[in-house]
Design an enzyme around this catalytic site. Structure first.
Site, mmCIF file in Angstrom:
data_model
loop_
_atom_site.group_PDB
_atom_site.id
_atom_site.type_symbol
_atom_site.label_atom_id
_atom_site.label_comp_id
_atom_site.label_asym_id
_atom_site.label_seq_id
_atom_site.Cartn_x
_atom_site.Cartn_y
_atom_site.Cartn_z
ATOM 1 N N ASP A 64 5.099 -4.215 1.214
ATOM 2 C CA ASP A 64 6.426 -4.235 1.665
ATOM 3 C C ASP A 64 6.937 -5.616 2.772
ATOM 4 O OD1 ASP A 64 4.636 -3.794 3.715
ATOM 5 O OD2 ASP A 64 5.144 -1.565 4.228
ATOM 6 N N ASN A 125 3.684 8.340 11.311
ATOM 7 C CA ASN A 125 4.387 9.501 10.721
ATOM 8 C C ASN A 125 4.229 9.989 9.303
ATOM 9 O OD1 ASN A 125 5.722 7.500 9.488
ATOM 10 N ND2 ASN A 125 7.611 7.720 10.131
ATOM 11 N N HIS A 127 3.852 7.642 6.864
ATOM 12 C CA HIS A 127 4.346 6.683 5.888
ATOM 13 C C HIS A 127 3.231 5.674 5.104
ATOM 14 C CE1 HIS A 127 5.231 3.524 8.959
ATOM 15 N NE2 HIS A 127 4.319 2.825 8.367
ATOM 16 N N GLU A 132 8.848 6.102 3.980
ATOM 17 C CA GLU A 132 9.188 7.080 4.902
ATOM 18 C C GLU A 132 9.155 8.637 4.672
ATOM 19 O OE1 GLU A 132 8.560 5.900 7.894
ATOM 20 O OE2 GLU A 132 9.814 4.374 8.468
HETATM 21 C C1 GLP Z 1 3.762 -0.737 9.113
HETATM 22 C C2 GLP Z 1 3.409 -1.126 7.635
HETATM 23 C C3 GLP Z 1 2.422 -0.315 7.115
HETATM 24 C C4 GLP Z 1 1.377 0.014 7.736
HETATM 25 C C5 GLP Z 1 1.802 0.551 9.176
HETATM 26 C C6 GLP Z 1 0.652 0.819 10.077
HETATM 27 O O1 GLP Z 1 4.686 0.114 9.225
HETATM 28 N N1 GLP Z 1 4.509 -1.321 6.952
HETATM 29 O O2 GLP Z 1 2.093 -0.646 5.728
HETATM 30 O O3 GLP Z 1 0.408 0.681 7.099
HETATM 31 O O4 GLP Z 1 2.543 -0.286 9.616
HETATM 32 O O5 GLP Z 1 0.238 -0.223 10.893
HETATM 33 P P1 GLP Z 1 -0.873 -0.198 11.852
HETATM 34 O O6 GLP Z 1 -2.091 -0.395 11.188
HETATM 35 O O7 GLP Z 1 -0.210 -1.462 12.783
HETATM 36 O O8 GLP Z 1 -0.996 1.055 12.548
#
Ligand code: GLP
Length: 224
Positions: A64, A125, A127, A132
């Site tokens: 992403d 959440n 995702h 989402e």
């Molecule tokens: C972002 C990314 C996700 C990732 C998520 C969790 O939203 N787009 O791909 O898995 O954050 O991030 P973190 O590892 O900082 O908790």
């Protein structure tokens, strides 16, 4: 129901997943990887850089990107360049981010014979990538609106919550599920509840990560 392997530390989480990536690249130098961003995989990327693997034939697809200036310090393009790409011998032409037209991005994955190994994190959440809650299980690469929760969670990387992009481009759940193998990395007890809901609860579009229960080759690694 998928079993979760519980690891003792963040270092162990990073090195365990680095072992999986190393084994994959060694077995097949032409490996196609799908790669995540966020704080969780930072230790994995550090570990992979230390191992000085040969990335010359590896192809990567990021999961992403925010819809923002790619040169911004918090863009995922900058993140990947700083944390992995400029520290390995990967060819610049071999690292792909979701781009328009999305059908061409999807074609690129398909023409390269699909993703061999997809590494994922999970949002608070539920995702995965930027799919989402409410995302269709059949979804493909597309533009999405980020949820209030995600904007708030990711505001820690920006000067102010108002600076967090409101939109992103994400690989779809359908695209991710076509990966031959998926590894989910989860760091921190604040994620334990959503992990449990996703892995042991109902498979529902309200919890995007729950779709992973339907994949035959998923490994889940958690550390507190
Ligand atoms: C972002 C990314 C996700 C990732 C998520 C969790 O939203 N787009 O791909 O898995 O954050 O991030 P973190 O590892 O900082 O908790």
């Amino acid at each position: 129901m998928k079993s979760t392997k519980i690891l003792k530390s963040y270092n162990e989480l990073s090195s365990t997943v680095a072992n999986i990536v190393e084994e994959q690249i060694t077995k097949n130098p032409l490996t196609k990887l799908a790669l995540p961003t966020g704080s969780t995989p930072l230790g994995l990327y550090d570990e992979l850089v230390k191992r000085k693997l040969d990335w010359s034939l590896v192809i990567t697809f990021n999961l992403d990107v925010y819809l923002m200036n790619v040169k911004h310090p918090q863009s995922y393009q900058t993140y990947m360049r700083k944390n992995l790409f400029e520290k390995t011998n990967i060819y610049p032409d071999h690292s792909h981010f979701p781009f328009r037209p999305f059908s061409a991005f999807e074609d690129k994955i398909e023409k390269s014979m699909g993703i061999d190994l997809c590494i994922l994190g999970i949002g608070s959440n539920g995702h995965i990538a930027f799919n989402e809650p409410g995302s269709s299980f059949d979804s493909r690469t597309r533009v999405v609106e980020l949820s209030e929760q995600t904007i708030e969670d990711n505001s820690r990387f920006f000067d102010s919550i108002d600076d967090v992009p409101k939109q992103a481009i994400t690989m779809g759940l359908g695209t991710i599920m076509e990966s031959k193998k998926i590894v989910l990395m989860v760091n921190g007890d604040h994620k334990l509840n959503i992990l449990n809901v996703a892995m042991n609860g109902e498979v529902t579009e309200d919890v995007p990560a729950s779709i992973l229960q339907n994949h035959e080759n998923v490994e889940v690694y958690y550390c507190e």
